[in-house]
Design an enzyme around this catalytic site. Structure first.
Site, short mmCIF file in Angstrom:
data_model
loop_
_atom_site.label_atom_id
_atom_site.label_comp_id
_atom_site.label_asym_id
_atom_site.label_seq_id
_atom_site.Cartn_x
_atom_site.Cartn_y
_atom_site.Cartn_z
N ASN A 5 0.86 -1.17 -0.10
CA ASN A 5 0.08 0.04 -0.13
C ASN A 5 0.71 1.18 0.02
O ASN A 5 2.01 1.34 0.50
CB ASN A 5 -0.84 -0.03 1.30
CG ASN A 5 -2.01 -1.08 1.16
OD1 ASN A 5 -2.13 -1.73 0.18
ND2 ASN A 5 -2.59 -1.42 2.29
N ASP A 7 -0.74 4.10 0.58
CA ASP A 7 -1.49 5.48 1.53
C ASP A 7 -0.98 5.70 2.83
O ASP A 7 -1.50 6.70 3.15
CB ASP A 7 -2.83 4.92 1.47
CG ASP A 7 -3.08 3.53 2.06
OD1 ASP A 7 -2.30 3.17 2.92
OD2 ASP A 7 -4.17 3.08 1.94
N HIS A 22 6.27 -0.19 -2.18
CA HIS A 22 5.75 0.64 -3.40
C HIS A 22 5.97 2.24 -3.03
O HIS A 22 5.31 2.90 -3.58
CB HIS A 22 4.47 0.17 -3.68
CG HIS A 22 4.59 -1.13 -4.56
ND1 HIS A 22 3.40 -2.07 -4.46
CD2 HIS A 22 5.46 -1.99 -4.60
CE1 HIS A 22 4.08 -3.10 -5.07
NE2 HIS A 22 4.98 -3.19 -5.16
N CYS A 33 17.72 13.04 -9.16
CA CYS A 33 18.60 12.61 -8.16
C CYS A 33 17.93 11.73 -6.99
O CYS A 33 18.87 11.39 -6.40
CB CYS A 33 19.30 13.97 -7.88
SG CYS A 33 18.21 15.08 -6.80
N GLY A 90 -4.67 -10.09 2.15
CA GLY A 90 -5.43 -8.74 1.33
C GLY A 90 -4.79 -8.51 0.12
O GLY A 90 -4.72 -7.61 -0.13
N THR A 91 -4.06 -9.55 -0.48
CA THR A 91 -3.45 -9.08 -1.59
C THR A 91 -3.69 -10.21 -3.06
O THR A 91 -3.96 -11.57 -2.77
CB THR A 91 -1.76 -8.92 -1.64
OG1 THR A 91 -1.28 -9.11 -2.75
CG2 THR A 91 -1.32 -10.30 -0.96
N ASN A 116 -7.32 -14.15 2.62
CA ASN A 116 -7.80 -13.29 1.42
C ASN A 116 -9.08 -14.01 1.14
O ASN A 116 -9.44 -15.01 1.31
CB ASN A 116 -6.84 -13.72 0.09
CG ASN A 116 -6.85 -12.23 -0.81
OD1 ASN A 116 -6.75 -11.63 -0.27
ND2 ASN A 116 -7.29 -12.84 -2.04
ZN LIG Z 1 17.26 16.59 -7.67
#
Ligand SMILES: [Zn+2]
Length: 151
Positions: A5, A7, A22, A33, A90-91, A116
Site C-alpha cells: 500500500n 497510502d 511501493h 536525483c 489481502g493481496t 484473502n
Molecule cells: Zn534532484
C-alpha cells in the site's frame, strides 16, 4: 510489516515498523536525483522542480515498470529470513516482485498463512489458507490465539 500500500495508513494507524515496498504517496522525491522533497518545495513552481538538480518532483511511489527501492526490498527479505510466521494478507498476489515474498518465506522455512477473500496463486504454497476479509479474519484469529484480545 511489509506493505504494498502507498497510502501511509499503516503508519497513521500506529504501526511503527513498516516497510513500504511501493513507497508512500505522502512523500515526494526528485525524479532525477532521488532526493526527498519537502512539502514547501512543491510550491516552487509548476511543475515543481528540485532545487538541487532542477529535476521534476514526483510522488514517492513506485510506478508500474519501475524497480522497488533497494533498501525496502533488502529489508523485506531480511525480515522474512528471521520471521516465525509470514502472514500474506489481502493481496491478489499478482504484482511482482512483491508477489514472490510468500514463496521466498517458504523457501526460508517459514510458516506462510494466506488470508484473502479470493483464491490466489499462493494458496498452493501456504500451509494455512483463511478465506475472508482481513478485517474479519485477523480479529477472530487474534481472539482465538489470545482470549484477552479485545473483541
Ligand atoms: Zn534532484
Amino acid at each position: 510489516m511489509i506493505t504494498q500500500n502507498v497510502d501511509g495508513l499503516h503508519l497513521q494507524a500506529g504501526s511503527s515498523d513498516v516497510i513500504e515496498l511501493h513507497g508512500n504517496i505522502w512523500h515526494n522525491l526528485c525524479a532525477n536525483c532521488g532526493r526527498p522533497a519537502a512539502e514547501a518545495e512543491l510550491d516552487a513552481g509548476t511543475p515543481p522542480a528540485c532545487p538541487h538538480c532542477r529535476g521534476l518532483i514526483r510522488p514517492g511511489v513506485v510506478w508500474f515498470g519501475e524497480a522497488l527501492p533497494a533498501p525496502a526490498w533488502t529489508r523485506a527479505a531480511e525480515v522474512l529470513e528471521t520471521a516465525d510466521i509470514f502472514f500474506c494478507i489481502g493481496t491478489s498476489s499478482l504484482v511482482e516482485p512483491a508477489a514472490s515474498l510468500p514463496r521466498y518465506a517458504r523457501s526460508c522455512g517459514r510458516t506462510v498463512i494466506q488470508i484473502n477473500p479470493e483464491a490466489t496463486s499462493h494458496d498452493e504454497i501456504a500451509q494455512y489458507v483463511l478465506r475472508g476479509r482481513s478485517g474479519e479474519v485477523m480479529p477472530a484469529l487474534l481472539q482465538a490465539a489470545w482470549p484477552a484480545w479485545p473483541a
